[in-house]
Design a protein around this motif. Structure first.
Motif, PDB file in Angstrom:
ATOM      1  N   LEU A   1      59.535  65.354  63.912  1.00  0.00           N
ATOM      2  CA  LEU A   1      59.690  66.131  62.684  1.00  0.00           C
ATOM      3  C   LEU A   1      59.812  65.213  61.471  1.00  0.00           C
ATOM      4  CD1 LEU A   1      62.175  68.948  63.813  1.00  0.00           C
ATOM      5  CD2 LEU A   1      59.681  69.055  63.629  1.00  0.00           C
ATOM      6  N   GLU A   2      60.548  64.129  61.626  1.00  0.00           N
ATOM      7  CA  GLU A   2      60.701  63.181  60.523  1.00  0.00           C
ATOM      8  C   GLU A   2      59.381  62.477  60.232  1.00  0.00           C
ATOM      9  OE1 GLU A   2      63.271  59.178  59.289  1.00  0.00           O
ATOM     10  OE2 GLU A   2      63.622  60.162  61.225  1.00  0.00           O
ATOM     11  N   GLY A   3      58.721  62.020  61.289  1.00  0.00           N
ATOM     12  CA  GLY A   3      57.464  61.298  61.103  1.00  0.00           C
ATOM     13  C   GLY A   3      56.353  62.161  60.551  1.00  0.00           C
ATOM     14  N   MET A   4      56.340  63.445  60.932  1.00  0.00           N
ATOM     15  CA  MET A   4      55.290  64.361  60.490  1.00  0.00           C
ATOM     16  C   MET A   4      55.649  65.058  59.185  1.00  0.00           C
ATOM     17  SD  MET A   4      54.555  66.038  64.229  1.00  0.00           S
ATOM     18  CE  MET A   4      53.142  67.042  63.770  1.00  0.00           C
ATOM     19  N   GLU A   5      56.905  64.946  58.775  1.00  0.00           N
ATOM     20  CA  GLU A   5      57.398  65.600  57.567  1.00  0.00           C
ATOM     21  C   GLU A   5      57.214  67.111  57.657  1.00  0.00           C
ATOM     22  OE1 GLU A   5      55.051  63.464  54.667  1.00  0.00           O
ATOM     23  OE2 GLU A   5      56.691  62.057  54.308  1.00  0.00           O
ATOM     24  N   LEU A   6      57.610  67.658  58.792  1.00  0.00           N
ATOM     25  CA  LEU A   6      57.504  69.092  59.027  1.00  0.00           C
ATOM     26  C   LEU A   6      58.874  69.674  59.350  1.00  0.00           C
ATOM     27  CD1 LEU A   6      54.356  69.470  61.331  1.00  0.00           C
ATOM     28  CD2 LEU A   6      54.500  69.776  58.865  1.00  0.00           C
ATOM     29  N   SER A   7      59.035  70.949  59.060  1.00  0.00           N
ATOM     30  CA  SER A   7      60.228  71.654  59.499  1.00  0.00           C
ATOM     31  C   SER A   7      60.049  72.037  60.963  1.00  0.00           C
ATOM     32  CB  SER A   7      60.439  72.917  58.662  1.00  0.00           C
ATOM     33  OG  SER A   7      59.406  73.866  58.950  1.00  0.00           O
ATOM     34  N   ARG A   8      61.142  72.347  61.604  1.00  0.00           N
ATOM     35  CA  ARG A   8      61.081  72.760  63.011  1.00  0.00           C
ATOM     36  C   ARG A   8      60.216  74.017  63.172  1.00  0.00           C
ATOM     37  NH1 ARG A   8      64.761  71.647  67.391  1.00  0.00           N
ATOM     38  NH2 ARG A   8      65.895  70.368  65.876  1.00  0.00           N
ATOM     39  N   GLY A   9      60.345  74.951  62.239  1.00  0.00           N
ATOM     40  CA  GLY A   9      59.552  76.175  62.325  1.00  0.00           C
ATOM     41  C   GLY A   9      58.062  75.914  62.198  1.00  0.00           C
ATOM     42  N   SER A  10      57.686  75.051  61.264  1.00  0.00           N
ATOM     43  CA  SER A  10      56.273  74.712  61.096  1.00  0.00           C
ATOM     44  C   SER A  10      55.725  74.023  62.330  1.00  0.00           C
ATOM     45  CB  SER A  10      56.083  73.799  59.873  1.00  0.00           C
ATOM     46  OG  SER A  10      56.421  74.476  58.690  1.00  0.00           O
ATOM     47  N   PHE A  11      56.541  73.164  62.918  1.00  0.00           N
ATOM     48  CA  PHE A  11      56.116  72.438  64.116  1.00  0.00           C
ATOM     49  C   PHE A  11      55.794  73.403  65.247  1.00  0.00           C
ATOM     50  CE2 PHE A  11      57.041  70.654  68.249  1.00  0.00           C
ATOM     51  CZ  PHE A  11      56.368  69.436  68.237  1.00  0.00           C
ATOM     52  N   TYR A  12      56.730  74.296  65.548  1.00  0.00           N
ATOM     53  CA  TYR A  12      56.523  75.202  66.679  1.00  0.00           C
ATOM     54  C   TYR A  12      55.390  76.195  66.416  1.00  0.00           C
ATOM     55  CZ  TYR A  12      60.655  73.504  69.099  1.00  0.00           C
ATOM     56  OH  TYR A  12      61.546  72.707  69.771  1.00  0.00           O
ATOM     57  N   LYS A  13      55.236  76.600  65.167  1.00  0.00           N
ATOM     58  CA  LYS A  13      54.169  77.534  64.852  1.00  0.00           C
ATOM     59  C   LYS A  13      52.800  76.884  65.036  1.00  0.00           C
ATOM     60  CE  LYS A  13      52.527  80.722  61.294  1.00  0.00           C
ATOM     61  NZ  LYS A  13      52.766  81.284  59.942  1.00  0.00           N
TER      62      LYS A  13
END
Length: 203
Positions: free
Chosen positions: A44-56
């Motif tokens: 999440l830190e490396g991709m600069e994404l929120s947890r919700g965006s990641f799972y979606k």
């Protein structure tokens, strides 16, 4: 390029990010930690994404990892294809491709290694999906080199009696060996000398 859209509760507007851009950032995380040791917070830190965006976008870490391999492989195939078609002399283009490998297999860049080689060491032979992807990559690399060799043979640059498939496999094996040696801190001059020796069949 595929996009994913998530609604931001605070802004009230759709938030878009480029999936392939996020995946390329994830490649760096997996490259550094490996698949098993890359944590969700790392990603999440490396991709600069929120947890919700990641799972979606990716469902889970495994889905992201397979996507990362796919993107890395397509980038590698595209770059090699561009180099092998960048020179009217196919033989010179092959040498140019190997010159690039010298830079990636020595010094600081060499210490980083190859993402696919590292994945193979960590995941094979148990993971069939990863194995299939890496096997396909090596086959496609061989196809590109074999095609360049055939073009060079037609122009009289390479001995037409040489078997293009065998020579292509040899070249790909040489590259992968260079990337492994690069992890040991291989010297650039030593790597270049090894390449010059390996390319003697092309003379």
């Amino acid at each position: 390029m595929v996009k994913s859209t998530q609604t931001s509760p605070s802004a009230g507007r759709p938030r878009e990010f480029e999936l392939d851009d996020a995946v390329r950032k994830a490649i760096n995380v997996f490259w550094k930690h490996g698949y098993h040791d890359a944590s969700l917070p790392d990603l999440l830190e490396g991709m600069e994404l929120s947890r919700g965006s990641f799972y979606k976008a990716f469902v889970d870490k495994r889905g992201l990892y397979l996507r990362a391999l796919d993107v890395y492989i397509e980038d590698a195939i595209r770059k090699l294809g561009e180099i092998l078609h960048s020179n009217p002399s196919p033989k010179a283009a092959i040498k140019q491709a190997f010159s690039r490998q010298v830079e990636e297999s020595s010094g600081k860049e060499g210490l980083r290694g190859c993402f696919v080689v590292l994945s193979a060491v960590e995941m094979l032979p148990a993971d069939e999906e990863v194995s299939a992807r890496i096997t396909q990559l090596f086959r496609r690399l061989q196809d590109l080199y074999a095609a360049a060799i055939i073009r060079a043979q037609a122009l009289g640059e390479i001995d037409p009696l040489l078997d293009e498939r065998t020579l292509a496999r040899f070249l790909v094996c040489q590259i992968q060996g260079m990337r492994v040696l690069g992890k040991t801190g291989a010297d650039r001059d030593d790597t270049k000398a090894m390449v010059d020796f390996a390319l003697k069949p092309l003379h």
